[in-house]
Design a protein around this motif. Structure first.
Motif, PDB file in Angstrom:
ATOM      1  N   LEU A   1      10.521   3.292   9.670  1.00 26.79           N
ATOM      2  CA  LEU A   1      11.309   4.524   8.761  1.00 26.79           C
ATOM      3  C   LEU A   1      10.865   4.544   7.571  1.00 26.79           C
ATOM      4  O   LEU A   1      11.006   3.621   6.863  1.00 26.79           O
ATOM      5  CB  LEU A   1      13.025   4.226   9.009  1.00 26.79           C
ATOM      6  CG  LEU A   1      13.475   4.273  10.471  1.00 26.79           C
ATOM      7  CD1 LEU A   1      15.026   3.781  10.210  1.00 26.79           C
ATOM      8  CD2 LEU A   1      13.339   5.586  11.141  1.00 26.79           C
ATOM      9  N   VAL A   2      10.460   5.691   7.015  1.00 22.94           N
ATOM     10  CA  VAL A   2       9.944   5.718   5.873  1.00 22.94           C
ATOM     11  C   VAL A   2      10.441   7.068   5.210  1.00 22.94           C
ATOM     12  O   VAL A   2      10.510   8.017   5.773  1.00 22.94           O
ATOM     13  CB  VAL A   2       8.187   5.968   5.604  1.00 22.94           C
ATOM     14  CG1 VAL A   2       7.788   6.073   4.241  1.00 22.94           C
ATOM     15  CG2 VAL A   2       7.446   4.904   6.390  1.00 22.94           C
ATOM     16  N   LYS A   3      11.099   6.831   4.026  1.00 17.17           N
ATOM     17  CA  LYS A   3      11.394   8.218   3.197  1.00 17.17           C
ATOM     18  C   LYS A   3      10.481   8.660   2.077  1.00 17.17           C
ATOM     19  O   LYS A   3       9.868   7.730   1.438  1.00 17.17           O
ATOM     20  CB  LYS A   3      12.755   7.728   2.587  1.00 17.17           C
ATOM     21  CG  LYS A   3      14.080   7.415   3.357  1.00 17.17           C
ATOM     22  CD  LYS A   3      15.542   7.080   2.772  1.00 17.17           C
ATOM     23  CE  LYS A   3      16.400   7.097   3.877  1.00 17.17           C
ATOM     24  NZ  LYS A   3      17.659   6.625   3.227  1.00 17.17           N
ATOM     25  N   TRP A   4      10.232  10.028   2.192  1.00 14.93           N
ATOM     26  CA  TRP A   4       9.414  10.591   1.149  1.00 14.93           C
ATOM     27  C   TRP A   4      10.045  11.736   0.350  1.00 14.93           C
ATOM     28  O   TRP A   4      10.998  12.204   1.067  1.00 14.93           O
ATOM     29  CB  TRP A   4       7.819  11.026   1.929  1.00 14.93           C
ATOM     30  CG  TRP A   4       7.292  10.056   2.834  1.00 14.93           C
ATOM     31  CD1 TRP A   4       7.495   9.657   4.018  1.00 14.93           C
ATOM     32  CD2 TRP A   4       6.226   9.303   2.230  1.00 14.93           C
ATOM     33  NE1 TRP A   4       6.441   8.634   4.465  1.00 14.93           N
ATOM     34  CE2 TRP A   4       5.725   8.530   3.227  1.00 14.93           C
ATOM     35  CE3 TRP A   4       5.680   9.321   0.987  1.00 14.93           C
ATOM     36  CZ2 TRP A   4       4.764   7.678   2.957  1.00 14.93           C
ATOM     37  CZ3 TRP A   4       4.507   8.426   0.632  1.00 14.93           C
ATOM     38  CH2 TRP A   4       4.233   7.394   1.994  1.00 14.93           C
ATOM     39  N   GLU A   5       9.435  11.824  -0.683  1.00 12.63           N
ATOM     40  CA  GLU A   5      10.093  13.004  -1.349  1.00 12.63           C
ATOM     41  C   GLU A   5       9.955  14.207  -0.669  1.00 12.63           C
ATOM     42  O   GLU A   5      11.026  15.080  -0.920  1.00 12.63           O
ATOM     43  CB  GLU A   5       9.577  13.131  -2.845  1.00 12.63           C
ATOM     44  CG  GLU A   5      10.258  11.875  -3.586  1.00 12.63           C
ATOM     45  CD  GLU A   5      11.594  11.802  -4.178  1.00 12.63           C
ATOM     46  OE1 GLU A   5      12.172  12.995  -4.158  1.00 12.63           O
ATOM     47  OE2 GLU A   5      12.143  10.700  -4.413  1.00 12.63           O
TER      48      GLU A   5
ATOM     49  N   SER B   1      11.358   4.737   0.121  1.00 13.13           N
ATOM     50  CA  SER B   1      11.710   3.421   0.958  1.00 13.13           C
ATOM     51  C   SER B   1      11.191   3.283   2.068  1.00 13.13           C
ATOM     52  O   SER B   1      10.562   4.412   2.809  1.00 13.13           O
ATOM     53  CB  SER B   1      13.000   3.267   0.773  1.00 13.13           C
ATOM     54  OG  SER B   1      13.835   3.961   1.748  1.00 13.13           O
ATOM     55  N   HIS B   2      11.110   2.339   2.689  1.00 13.81           N
ATOM     56  CA  HIS B   2      10.497   1.830   4.164  1.00 13.81           C
ATOM     57  C   HIS B   2      11.359   0.638   4.757  1.00 13.81           C
ATOM     58  O   HIS B   2      11.602  -0.075   4.052  1.00 13.81           O
ATOM     59  CB  HIS B   2       9.150   2.009   4.264  1.00 13.81           C
ATOM     60  CG  HIS B   2       8.405   0.640   3.806  1.00 13.81           C
ATOM     61  ND1 HIS B   2       8.223   0.400   2.529  1.00 13.81           N
ATOM     62  CD2 HIS B   2       7.833  -0.465   4.637  1.00 13.81           C
ATOM     63  CE1 HIS B   2       7.513  -0.827   2.384  1.00 13.81           C
ATOM     64  NE2 HIS B   2       7.646  -1.210   3.637  1.00 13.81           N
ATOM     65  N   GLU B   3      11.521   0.827   6.082  1.00 18.14           N
ATOM     66  CA  GLU B   3      12.077  -0.221   6.663  1.00 18.14           C
ATOM     67  C   GLU B   3      11.404  -0.403   8.272  1.00 18.14           C
ATOM     68  O   GLU B   3      11.040   0.278   8.635  1.00 18.14           O
ATOM     69  CB  GLU B   3      13.549   0.088   7.201  1.00 18.14           C
ATOM     70  CG  GLU B   3      14.418   0.239   6.180  1.00 18.14           C
ATOM     71  CD  GLU B   3      15.960   0.747   6.335  1.00 18.14           C
ATOM     72  OE1 GLU B   3      16.180   1.117   7.517  1.00 18.14           O
ATOM     73  OE2 GLU B   3      16.646   1.030   5.632  1.00 18.14           O
ATOM     74  N   LEU B   4      11.108  -1.474   8.482  1.00 22.11           N
ATOM     75  CA  LEU B   4      10.557  -1.841   9.710  1.00 22.11           C
ATOM     76  C   LEU B   4      11.770  -2.554  10.644  1.00 22.11           C
ATOM     77  O   LEU B   4      12.236  -3.661  10.118  1.00 22.11           O
ATOM     78  CB  LEU B   4       9.220  -2.668   9.793  1.00 22.11           C
ATOM     79  CG  LEU B   4       8.530  -2.973  11.050  1.00 22.11           C
ATOM     80  CD1 LEU B   4       8.036  -1.643  11.660  1.00 22.11           C
ATOM     81  CD2 LEU B   4       7.454  -4.008  10.724  1.00 22.11           C
TER      82      LEU B   4
ATOM     83  N   ILE C   1       0.775  -1.028  -0.189  1.00 24.88           N
ATOM     84  CA  ILE C   1       0.094   0.226   0.056  1.00 24.88           C
ATOM     85  C   ILE C   1       0.902   1.068  -0.076  1.00 24.88           C
ATOM     86  O   ILE C   1       0.844   2.030  -0.839  1.00 24.88           O
ATOM     87  CB  ILE C   1      -0.956   0.072   1.047  1.00 24.88           C
ATOM     88  CG1 ILE C   1      -1.957  -1.207   1.092  1.00 24.88           C
ATOM     89  CG2 ILE C   1      -1.771   1.176   1.215  1.00 24.88           C
ATOM     90  CD1 ILE C   1      -2.633  -1.346   2.528  1.00 24.88           C
ATOM     91  N   ILE C   2       1.937   1.271   1.109  1.00 24.46           N
ATOM     92  CA  ILE C   2       2.466   2.595   1.282  1.00 24.46           C
ATOM     93  C   ILE C   2       3.474   2.733   0.083  1.00 24.46           C
ATOM     94  O   ILE C   2       3.842   3.658  -0.683  1.00 24.46           O
ATOM     95  CB  ILE C   2       3.201   2.724   2.439  1.00 24.46           C
ATOM     96  CG1 ILE C   2       3.656   3.979   2.955  1.00 24.46           C
ATOM     97  CG2 ILE C   2       4.245   1.637   2.654  1.00 24.46           C
ATOM     98  CD1 ILE C   2       4.283   4.329   4.249  1.00 24.46           C
ATOM     99  N   SER C   3       4.100   1.404  -0.435  1.00 29.98           N
ATOM    100  CA  SER C   3       5.072   1.643  -1.439  1.00 29.98           C
ATOM    101  C   SER C   3       4.651   2.135  -2.902  1.00 29.98           C
ATOM    102  O   SER C   3       5.087   2.326  -3.673  1.00 29.98           O
ATOM    103  CB  SER C   3       5.899   0.313  -1.767  1.00 29.98           C
ATOM    104  OG  SER C   3       4.996  -0.623  -2.111  1.00 29.98           O
ATOM    105  N   SER C   4       3.303   2.228  -3.080  1.00 35.05           N
ATOM    106  CA  SER C   4       2.484   2.542  -4.451  1.00 35.05           C
ATOM    107  C   SER C   4       2.194   3.930  -4.272  1.00 35.05           C
ATOM    108  O   SER C   4       1.969   4.460  -5.530  1.00 35.05           O
ATOM    109  CB  SER C   4       1.237   1.583  -4.365  1.00 35.05           C
ATOM    110  OG  SER C   4       0.326   2.151  -3.486  1.00 35.05           O
ATOM    111  N   MET C   5       2.700   4.516  -3.267  1.00 36.42           N
ATOM    112  CA  MET C   5       1.803   6.152  -3.198  1.00 36.42           C
ATOM    113  C   MET C   5       3.094   6.958  -3.686  1.00 36.42           C
ATOM    114  O   MET C   5       4.284   6.866  -4.025  1.00 36.42           O
ATOM    115  CB  MET C   5       2.043   6.571  -1.582  1.00 36.42           C
ATOM    116  CG  MET C   5       0.920   5.733  -0.876  1.00 36.42           C
ATOM    117  SD  MET C   5      -0.579   5.666  -1.708  1.00 36.42           S
ATOM    118  CE  MET C   5      -0.939   7.447  -1.670  1.00 36.42           C
ATOM    119  N   LYS C   6       2.624   7.978  -4.442  1.00 32.98           N
ATOM    120  CA  LYS C   6       3.241   9.119  -5.030  1.00 32.98           C
ATOM    121  C   LYS C   6       4.160   9.855  -3.977  1.00 32.98           C
ATOM    122  O   LYS C   6       3.938  10.117  -2.833  1.00 32.98           O
ATOM    123  CB  LYS C   6       2.450  10.366  -5.671  1.00 32.98           C
ATOM    124  CG  LYS C   6       3.319  11.391  -6.262  1.00 32.98           C
ATOM    125  CD  LYS C   6       2.430  12.687  -6.416  1.00 32.98           C
ATOM    126  CE  LYS C   6       2.861  13.871  -6.914  1.00 32.98           C
ATOM    127  NZ  LYS C   6       4.003  14.359  -5.981  1.00 32.98           N
TER     128      LYS C   6
END
Length: 98
Positions: A53-57, A37-40, A28-33
Motif C-alpha cells: 500500500l502506497v499513499k501518493w499526493e 507513505s508505504h506499507e508492506l 527509492i520510493i520514499s524519496s520521490m515527489k
C-alpha cells in the motif's frame, strides 16, 4: 491523496530475500515527489503473498513522476524479478473517513 494497492506473489523460497530487497528499495520510493507513505504486509494464509500500500499526493505523482523516472528503473531492477505472476497495480480514492 490516492492509495496505490498491489497484491504481490513472490516466487517460492524467495520471501526472506524479497523482504530484505524491499527494505533497501524503500528508500527509492520514499524519496520521490508526491510520496506520502508505504506499507508492506505479509499474508498470513498464503505463503509468498504480500500487499503493498502506497499513499501518493496525486495519481500523476505515481504514474508519471515515479513510473517514468530513473529511480523506477532501479526499483524494477531490485524487486521485479521476485514476482510471479507480475502484479496488477490499482489506485483508489478515499470515499469517506470513519
Amino acid at each position: 491523496m490516492i492509495l496505490e494497492a498491489v497484491m504481490l506473489q513472490v516466487k517460492d523460497g524467495m520471501e526472506q530475500e524479497y523482504e530484505e530487497a524491499f527494505r533497501q528499495a524503500s528508500s527509492i520510493i520514499s524519496s520521490m515527489k508526491g510520496y506520502v507513505s508505504h506499507e508492506l504486509h505479509r499474508c498470513m494464509e498464503v505463503k509468498g503473498k504480500y500487499l503493498l500500500l502506497v499513499k501518493w499526493e496525486s495519481l500523476e505523482d505515481h504514474t508519471i513522476g515515479f513510473r517514468q523516472s530513473p529511480e523506477y528503473q532501479e526499483w524494477k531492477r531490485v524487486l521485479h524479478h521476485f514476482y510471479d505472476p507480475f502484479p496488477t497495480v490499482e489506485h483508489f480514492d478515499r470515499v469517506s473517513l470513519f
